[in-house]
Design a protein around this motif. Structure first.
Motif, PDB file in Angstrom:
ATOM      1  N   PRO A 175      34.304  40.451  50.821  1.00 13.91           N
ATOM      2  CA  PRO A 175      35.468  39.536  50.317  1.00 13.91           C
ATOM      3  C   PRO A 175      34.811  38.220  49.638  1.00 13.91           C
ATOM      4  O   PRO A 175      33.904  37.716  50.291  1.00 13.91           O
ATOM      5  CB  PRO A 175      36.222  39.225  51.164  1.00 13.91           C
ATOM      6  N   ASN A 197      37.917  42.957  48.130  1.00 16.43           N
ATOM      7  CA  ASN A 197      39.083  42.013  48.730  1.00 16.43           C
ATOM      8  C   ASN A 197      40.250  42.910  49.008  1.00 16.43           C
ATOM      9  O   ASN A 197      41.236  42.490  49.326  1.00 16.43           O
ATOM     10  CB  ASN A 197      39.204  41.016  47.511  1.00 16.43           C
ATOM     11  N   GLU A 257      42.493  42.096  51.899  1.00 16.12           N
ATOM     12  CA  GLU A 257      42.910  40.730  52.152  1.00 16.12           C
ATOM     13  C   GLU A 257      44.585  40.780  52.228  1.00 16.12           C
ATOM     14  O   GLU A 257      45.228  41.588  51.282  1.00 16.12           O
ATOM     15  CB  GLU A 257      42.451  39.894  51.140  1.00 16.12           C
TER      16      GLU A 257
END
Length: 309
Positions: free
Chosen positions: A255, A288, A291
């Motif tokens: 990330p 990512n 997330e």
């Protein structure tokens, strides 16, 4: 960390016709308004990408440089979008209707308007302010108990929790207790960082597919546009700003590894505008993807543009 404010002109007296000038002190240390914690999303404790002095050096005359602190482009605050667009004359003003530019930005989705992209979705402008800390005696603290140094407040409040609440009217008599020391602090920061105050600004356009309901994008309700600093993730501006960041900064192996970070000013990841697109297949490759704030992705193909700060 404070902000100079300009109010309506004085109607009478020696200053008739001139704006009232005040100063809003920095956010209170007790306020935690987003990813930058006690600094607030709108303020930087130290210049982005620059090292900062150790608050507890063994020899205060020879401080160690630490950092830089970790800041990401996606964490900048878009709350002042309309104000910044007004300053840039992208939102023209009308003397006869002071609310006109704000209403137009919130409700007018014509692609031909300069505050919208080619698909009629509003441009979002995020910003963060750095202003130097006012230290009481020297350019470097001898104690970690200085709230202004820790939180980027200038000048330092006597008590970290006594700064003015941001929701009350501006205070017109707020001035530094010692202007000599204040000026000295500015010079100290100028020597250390080559500048004594900065504002970083970046612009985003989400393109043909917005992660916000079309009716919401035409709402004239101010709270829908995340005006409240106490609810930083609650509105349209944050959703649009996040979308452009997710699309244009897809991570490769972990990330944020493609994010404009605290190191990017010395080693820019890109200059000018960055354009990218996102599809379900590309999302699966995005580090990512797990997330929590990525959950707003609708599964549609998205094309976004993001400028370097």
């Amino acid at each position: 960390g404070g902000v100079i404010t300009f109010g309506p002109p004085d109607p009478t007296g020696t200053n008739a016709g001139l704006p009232k000038i005040g100063k809003r002190p920095p956010p209170r240390a007790s306020d935690d308004n987003g990813a930058w914690g006690l600094r607030g999303r709108g303020h930087l404790a130290f210049p982005w990408g620059k090292k900062f002095p150790d608050t507890t050096p063994s020899d205060p005359t020879k401080p160690n440089l630490m950092g830089p602190e970790r800041f990401l482009l996606r964490h900048m605050s878009p709350f002042n979008t309309r104000k910044l667009l007004k300053i840039a004359n992208v939102l023209p003003t009308k003397q006869s209707d002071l609310a006109w530019p704000d209403t137009q930005y919130m409700t007018n989705r014509k692609p031909s308007e300069s505050w919208n992209d080619a698909w009629g979705h509003p441009l979002v402008v995020a910003a963060v302010l750095y202003q130097p800390t006012h230290l009481p005696s020297s350019p470097f603290p001898t104690s970690a108990s200085l709230p202004g140094w820790v939180n980027g407040a200038w000048p330092t409040p006597a008590n970290a929790n006594d700064a003015m609440n941001r929701t009350v009217p501006m205070e017109t008599s707020y001035v530094p207790a010692n202007e000599t020391l204040t000026r000295r602090a500015l010079l100290d920061h100028l020597k250390l960082y080559q500048y004594n105050r900065s504002v970083y600004i970046a612009v985003a356009a989400v393109g043909p597919s917005a992660r916000v309901d079309e009716q919401r994008l035409k709402s004239n309700t101010a709270s829908h546009w995340a005006d409240s600093p106490t609810a930083p993730q609650s509105g349209t501006l944050d959703l649009l700003w996040s979308q452009a960041n997710w699309v244009c900064q897809q991570a490769k192996t972990e990330p944020y590894d493609q994010d404009w970070s605290e190191l990017a000013f010395d080693n820019p990841m890109w200059q000018g505008n960055k354009y990218d697109y996102l599809t379900p297949k590309k999302k699966l490759k995005d580090a990512n993807r797990d997330e929590a704030t990525y959950d707003t992705y609708t599964g549609k193909e998205e094309h976004s543009l993001l400028s370097a700060p």
